[in-house]
Scaffold this motif. Structure first.
Motif, PDB file in Angstrom:
ATOM      1  N   MET A 257       0.761  -1.193  -0.061  1.00  0.00           N
ATOM      2  CA  MET A 257      -0.102  -0.160  -0.029  1.00  0.00           C
ATOM      3  C   MET A 257       0.959   1.133  -0.040  1.00  0.00           C
ATOM      4  N   ILE A 258       0.355   2.118  -0.697  1.00  0.00           N
ATOM      5  CA  ILE A 258       1.333   3.504  -0.894  1.00  0.00           C
ATOM      6  C   ILE A 258       1.062   4.384   0.346  1.00  0.00           C
ATOM      7  N   GLN A 259       1.849   4.368   1.317  1.00  0.00           N
ATOM      8  CA  GLN A 259       1.810   5.325   2.300  1.00  0.00           C
ATOM      9  C   GLN A 259       3.013   5.999   2.767  1.00  0.00           C
ATOM     10  N   ASP A 260       2.906   7.040   3.705  1.00  0.00           N
ATOM     11  CA  ASP A 260       4.097   7.649   4.076  1.00  0.00           C
ATOM     12  C   ASP A 260       3.917   8.538   5.110  1.00  0.00           C
ATOM     13  N   GLN A 261       4.702   8.646   6.201  1.00  0.00           N
ATOM     14  CA  GLN A 261       4.685   9.322   7.351  1.00  0.00           C
ATOM     15  C   GLN A 261       4.328  10.822   7.240  1.00  0.00           C
ATOM     16  N   ARG A 262       4.644  11.371   6.291  1.00  0.00           N
ATOM     17  CA  ARG A 262       4.315  12.959   6.071  1.00  0.00           C
ATOM     18  C   ARG A 262       3.569  12.779   4.795  1.00  0.00           C
ATOM     19  N   LEU A 263       2.296  12.055   5.001  1.00  0.00           N
ATOM     20  CA  LEU A 263       1.326  12.047   3.893  1.00  0.00           C
ATOM     21  C   LEU A 263       0.664  13.420   3.489  1.00  0.00           C
TER      22      LEU A 263
ATOM     23  N   GLU B 221      -5.563   6.116   2.889  1.00  0.00           N
ATOM     24  CA  GLU B 221      -5.434   5.355   1.740  1.00  0.00           C
ATOM     25  C   GLU B 221      -6.034   6.045   0.494  1.00  0.00           C
ATOM     26  N   ASN B 222      -7.242   6.545   0.501  1.00  0.00           N
ATOM     27  CA  ASN B 222      -7.807   7.159  -0.599  1.00  0.00           C
ATOM     28  C   ASN B 222      -7.214   8.374  -0.991  1.00  0.00           C
ATOM     29  N   ILE B 223      -6.448   9.118  -0.004  1.00  0.00           N
ATOM     30  CA  ILE B 223      -5.891  10.403  -0.628  1.00  0.00           C
ATOM     31  C   ILE B 223      -4.545  10.147  -1.053  1.00  0.00           C
ATOM     32  N   ALA B 224      -3.737   9.053  -0.593  1.00  0.00           N
ATOM     33  CA  ALA B 224      -2.704   8.622  -1.396  1.00  0.00           C
ATOM     34  C   ALA B 224      -2.947   8.003  -2.713  1.00  0.00           C
TER      35      ALA B 224
END
Length: 292
Positions: A1-7, A270-273
């Motif tokens: 899943m595409i994620q990031d701590q600084r989304l 998740e949606n915003i990413a």
């Protein structure tokens, strides 16, 4: 899943921008229907969580928020006010009138001019504003002359209560008829990777330069099964099926604005990413073939 701590530093801005009702907003918006209780009725189980979800959405760059007086009824608008009022200048909050809900999931269309006016005035109060940037006709009432419904919205615009008028669940003929009466700023119809019955409306809006807002954009259903083409493609690019479905919508047309809604903070992020997901031409062609 595409994620990031600084989304919030990078994601929704990747969706691109579009001008709606005089404001430039990101193309990945938020549908606020699920902020309320089950079956879009009553208070959510945890109102504080809904407030925090709404604030987090704006932190992530969401600046187009879609609600309606019938959600709750009224609860969604009240939560948005609690979460965000006074509203940031760049945020566009749009609401709708023209439906009633008498119980959980029990909807009826009501487009009488006096009711549309009443709902607009009450939405102004609930949202805590004296002007709604974009007010949408939730559904055309076949029992009321169309020109009366659009005409009342035109009067509300002339009075300064609303800045721009949008239409929901309409045909091309209805959009063109409405535009003979007043300027129309946007069209909102159901549209997703599996539901494309309004393809002609999307194409009309694209030709005419009208924003097309996609509600229920994550109707992925059986395509998310372990053996589905959507899940397989998602695994190839380290994304979720929902992210692929949203990425396809963003790639489908520059005037298309998906408004996924959720009550889950995890699903919101998740949606915003999905704005960072890039599909190849071959992948888009593959997904184009998945229409039901």
């Amino acid at each position: 899943m595409i994620q990031d701590q600084r989304l919030e530093d990078r994601v929704n801005h990747a969706s691109g921008t579009i001008k709606i009702a005089g404001k430039t907003v990101h193309r990945l918006g938020f549908g606020a229907m699920r902020l309320v209780g089950p079956h879009v009725w009553g208070e959510p189980a945890d109102r504080g969580a809904s407030v925090q979800l709404m604030r987090r959405a704006v932190e992530l760059g969401v600046d187009f928020i879609d609600t309606a007086s019938v959600y709750g009824p009224h609860v969604s608008e009240e939560i948005i006010r609690e979460a965000l009022h006074p509203y940031p200048e760049h945020v566009l909050i749009t609401t709708k009138g023209g439906q009633t809900q008498s119980g959980p999931g029990s909807y009826a269309v009501l487009g009488r001019p006096e009711y549309l006016r009443q709902e607009c005035v009450l939405s102004l109060r609930r949202l805590g504003v004296d002007h709604i940037d974009l007010y949408q006709l939730h559904q055309v009432d076949p029992s009321v002359p169309f020109e009366d419904q659009i005409g009342e919205l035109k009067k509300l615009k002339e009075e300064g209560k609303i800045g721009a008028i949008g239409l929901n669940e309409v045909t091309v003929d209805q959009v063109t008829a409405a535009r003979q009466i007043v300027e129309i700023a946007s069209v909102q119809n159901q549209y997703s990777i599996t539901e494309r019955k309004h393809e002609d409306v999307l194409e009309y809006c694209a030709r005419e330069g009208l924003p097309f807002i996609s509600w229920f954009p994550l109707d992925i259903g059986a395509l998310a099964r372990p053996d589905s083409p959507l899940r397989g493609l998602a695994a190839q690019i380290d994304a979720t099926p929902a992210q692929v479905a949203l990425a396809w919508l963003l790639a489908r047309a520059e005037n298309l604005v998906p408004i996924p809604g959720t009550a889950s903070m995890t699903h919101l992020e998740e949606n915003i990413a999905a704005a960072t997901v890039r599909l190849s031409p071959a992948q888009i062609t593959e997904l184009n073939a998945l229409a039901s």
